[in-house]
Design an enzyme around this catalytic site. Structure first.
Site, PDB file in Angstrom:
ATOM      1  N   HIS A   6       0.933  -1.254   0.034  1.00  0.00           N
ATOM      2  CA  HIS A   6       0.030  -0.014   0.087  1.00  0.00           C
ATOM      3  C   HIS A   6       0.785   1.256  -0.081  1.00  0.00           C
ATOM      4  O   HIS A   6       1.111   1.721   1.142  1.00  0.00           O
ATOM      5  CB  HIS A   6      -0.930  -0.148   1.113  1.00  0.00           C
ATOM      6  CG  HIS A   6      -2.180   0.999   1.318  1.00  0.00           C
ATOM      7  ND1 HIS A   6      -2.886   0.970   2.476  1.00  0.00           N
ATOM      8  CD2 HIS A   6      -2.322   2.330   0.550  1.00  0.00           C
ATOM      9  CE1 HIS A   6      -3.632   2.305   2.272  1.00  0.00           C
ATOM     10  NE2 HIS A   6      -3.252   2.876   1.000  1.00  0.00           N
ATOM     11  N   HIS A   8       1.184   5.125  -2.128  1.00  0.00           N
ATOM     12  CA  HIS A   8       0.585   6.063  -3.126  1.00  0.00           C
ATOM     13  C   HIS A   8       1.608   6.939  -3.718  1.00  0.00           C
ATOM     14  O   HIS A   8       2.553   7.326  -3.041  1.00  0.00           O
ATOM     15  CB  HIS A   8      -0.546   6.832  -2.473  1.00  0.00           C
ATOM     16  CG  HIS A   8      -1.694   6.184  -2.037  1.00  0.00           C
ATOM     17  ND1 HIS A   8      -2.308   5.230  -2.808  1.00  0.00           N
ATOM     18  CD2 HIS A   8      -2.013   5.768  -0.729  1.00  0.00           C
ATOM     19  CE1 HIS A   8      -3.467   4.806  -1.861  1.00  0.00           C
ATOM     20  NE2 HIS A   8      -3.065   5.017  -0.825  1.00  0.00           N
ATOM     21  N   ALA A  71      -4.767   8.518  -3.373  1.00  0.00           N
ATOM     22  CA  ALA A  71      -6.018   8.175  -3.077  1.00  0.00           C
ATOM     23  C   ALA A  71      -6.949   9.228  -2.785  1.00  0.00           C
ATOM     24  O   ALA A  71      -7.991   9.356  -3.272  1.00  0.00           O
ATOM     25  CB  ALA A  71      -5.991   7.000  -1.864  1.00  0.00           C
ATOM     26  N   SER A  72      -6.228  10.305  -1.911  1.00  0.00           N
ATOM     27  CA  SER A  72      -7.375  11.322  -1.813  1.00  0.00           C
ATOM     28  C   SER A  72      -7.510  12.111  -3.186  1.00  0.00           C
ATOM     29  O   SER A  72      -8.298  12.949  -3.066  1.00  0.00           O
ATOM     30  CB  SER A  72      -6.612  12.100  -0.593  1.00  0.00           C
ATOM     31  OG  SER A  72      -5.475  12.817  -1.129  1.00  0.00           O
ATOM     32  N   HIS A 177     -10.628   1.495  -1.191  1.00  0.00           N
ATOM     33  CA  HIS A 177     -10.114   2.770  -0.822  1.00  0.00           C
ATOM     34  C   HIS A 177     -10.951   3.939  -1.294  1.00  0.00           C
ATOM     35  O   HIS A 177     -11.158   4.091  -2.273  1.00  0.00           O
ATOM     36  CB  HIS A 177      -8.708   2.663  -1.286  1.00  0.00           C
ATOM     37  CG  HIS A 177      -7.672   3.668  -0.573  1.00  0.00           C
ATOM     38  ND1 HIS A 177      -7.885   4.832  -0.069  1.00  0.00           N
ATOM     39  CD2 HIS A 177      -6.607   3.168  -0.310  1.00  0.00           C
ATOM     40  CE1 HIS A 177      -7.065   5.349   0.502  1.00  0.00           C
ATOM     41  NE2 HIS A 177      -6.163   4.416   0.530  1.00  0.00           N
ATOM     42  N   TYR A 193     -11.411   7.531   5.768  1.00  0.00           N
ATOM     43  CA  TYR A 193     -10.996   6.403   5.385  1.00  0.00           C
ATOM     44  C   TYR A 193     -11.251   5.188   6.259  1.00  0.00           C
ATOM     45  O   TYR A 193     -11.610   4.023   5.923  1.00  0.00           O
ATOM     46  CB  TYR A 193      -9.285   6.453   5.561  1.00  0.00           C
ATOM     47  CG  TYR A 193      -8.746   7.154   4.375  1.00  0.00           C
ATOM     48  CD1 TYR A 193      -9.434   7.982   3.559  1.00  0.00           C
ATOM     49  CD2 TYR A 193      -7.378   7.021   4.184  1.00  0.00           C
ATOM     50  CE1 TYR A 193      -8.872   8.674   2.329  1.00  0.00           C
ATOM     51  CE2 TYR A 193      -6.936   7.738   3.056  1.00  0.00           C
ATOM     52  CZ  TYR A 193      -7.456   8.375   2.098  1.00  0.00           C
ATOM     53  OH  TYR A 193      -6.965   9.028   1.090  1.00  0.00           O
ATOM     54  N   HIS A 222      -5.458   0.266   6.269  1.00  0.00           N
ATOM     55  CA  HIS A 222      -5.589   0.956   7.359  1.00  0.00           C
ATOM     56  C   HIS A 222      -5.836  -0.002   8.730  1.00  0.00           C
ATOM     57  O   HIS A 222      -6.664   0.333   9.510  1.00  0.00           O
ATOM     58  CB  HIS A 222      -6.719   2.076   7.345  1.00  0.00           C
ATOM     59  CG  HIS A 222      -6.458   2.974   5.998  1.00  0.00           C
ATOM     60  ND1 HIS A 222      -7.577   2.956   5.138  1.00  0.00           N
ATOM     61  CD2 HIS A 222      -5.599   3.591   5.276  1.00  0.00           C
ATOM     62  CE1 HIS A 222      -7.282   3.646   4.155  1.00  0.00           C
ATOM     63  NE2 HIS A 222      -5.857   3.918   4.085  1.00  0.00           N
ATOM     64  N   GLU A 283       1.557   2.735   3.815  1.00  0.00           N
ATOM     65  CA  GLU A 283       0.808   3.842   3.124  1.00  0.00           C
ATOM     66  C   GLU A 283       1.788   5.050   3.065  1.00  0.00           C
ATOM     67  O   GLU A 283       1.409   6.134   3.098  1.00  0.00           O
ATOM     68  CB  GLU A 283      -0.653   4.123   3.709  1.00  0.00           C
ATOM     69  CG  GLU A 283      -1.343   5.019   2.825  1.00  0.00           C
ATOM     70  CD  GLU A 283      -2.869   5.294   3.435  1.00  0.00           C
ATOM     71  OE1 GLU A 283      -2.728   5.099   4.744  1.00  0.00           O
ATOM     72  OE2 GLU A 283      -3.800   5.381   2.825  1.00  0.00           O
TER      73      GLU A 283
HETATM   74 ZN   LIG Z   1      -4.203   4.579   0.678  1.00  0.00          ZN
END
Ligand SMILES: [Zn+2]
Length: 341
Positions: A6, A8, A71-72, A177, A193, A222, A283
């Protein structure tokens, strides 16, 4: 080998953000919509990673990251499906370039061009392109493309089935996600999340989705949200609702990552959830930034927590760091085996 399932691309070159700002402005004023994709050189991509993911991989002793767009930043609630598709294609192409420049460090996972109220079947083309042309091994699946208003049917509804059929056919895994919250009640990374992780698990245990798709695989990130902490509640609710035991119901299909940013949380996760269902992840970079003053190490340096678990056997540790990722992402295993041969 230590596989981080995971990560990003959160240190993207500025040109990508400029493009997105203009694209968002173009939703209200089409004249602002950029006509061309952002121009980003290979050197810019290298620079953006050398002092971020690559440096942290080296420092923390991890080897390989399953890598996806921020992701955001997916922002499925912004604009229509056309906006979402163009943005997804650009973000996915950038991940492909990262993976091509650093094949020993990254393998790709795609962003899907989801849009509120639009059938997930419309995402099949981009998923297939990313898997077949780019060699990606999975996708990030947003259970709430509305960005915090939950206007979409649950993940177990037939609404999602065409996408699942394609995932099974391509043999790829989805990390469940969400993206940014546009609901002021939900902080994106602190509430939305974690809510989504918890919500998805509850949906899954109340349905027979995995009877319809016995080989479908999801990773709940998470650390599974509130699920491990409330494992007894969920097992009890399953029993109350005459659902089968978790071994039959979800544990052949649902996996949890280790993006929990303190040792007691990781201890709980690994004691409660079967080791066969836990994948190492951090992450990084940026979900929670900075150093924990209580430990002197970065919150998201999650390998340190797992290293400190004395009750894990060597085989358990191997499963969390490597074995389970190979099992869950079979296309990744094939790639690693091919590289080693
Ligand atoms: Zn993530």
């Amino acid at each position: 080998m230590i596989i981080d399932c995971h990560g990003h691309y959160t240190t993207e070159p500025k040109e990508l953000h400029d493009f997105r700002q203009r694209q968002i402005a173009g939703v209200k004023d089409p004249a602002q919509t950029p006509s061309a994709a952002p121009k980003i050189s290979d050197d810019q991509i290298r620079d953006s990673l050398e002092n971020a993911q690559l440096k942290l991989q080296r420092q923390r002793g991890t080897d390989f990251t399953i890598f996806s767009p921020r992701a955001s930043g997916m922002g499925h609630h912004i604009g229509d499906a056309g906006v979402s598709l163009r943005w997804s294609q650009i973000c996915n192409e950038l991940i492909h370039r990262v993976c091509t420049l650093y094949p020993k460090n990254f393998i790709g996972v795609c962003q899907l061009p989801q849009s509120p109220g639009v059938e997930p079947a419309t995402c099949i083309g981009e998923l297939e392109r990313c898997v077949k042309e780019y060699g990606f091994v999975g996708c990030n699946l947003n259970p709430d493309p509305s960005g915090g208003y939950w206007t979409t049917p649950p993940l177990t509804d037939r609404w999602w089935y065409p996408l699942y059929e394609k995932m099974v056919e391509l043999d790829v895994t989805a990390m469940i996600h969400v993206s940014a919250s546009c609901n002021p009640a939900f902080h994106t990374t602190g509430a939305h999340y974690i809510n989504a992780d918890t919500t998805a698990f509850m949906q899954l245990i109340m349905s027979d989705l995995f009877k319809d798709f016995p080989t479908l695989k999801f990773v709940i990130p998470h650390g599974g949200g509130a699920v491990p902490f409330h494992w007894g509640r969920y097992r009890g609710l399953a029993l109350n609702n005459k659902r089968p035991p978790f071994e039959e119901l979800v544990l052949k299909n649902v996996y949890f990552d280790t993006c929990v940013y303190h040792l007691p949380g990781i201890e709980l996760l690994t004691k409660v959830v079967p080791v066969d269902n836990i994948l190492f992840a951090s992450e990084m970079v940026g979900a929670v930034k900075g150093i924990d003053p209580q430990t002197g190490f970065d919150f998201d340096d999650t390998k340190r927590y797992i290293d400190q678990l004395s009750f894990l056997s060597e085989n358990d540790r191997w499963k969390i760091f490597e074995g389970n990722a190979r099992k869950v992402y079979s296309r990744l295993a094939a790639r690693l085996d091919k590289a080693a041969a």
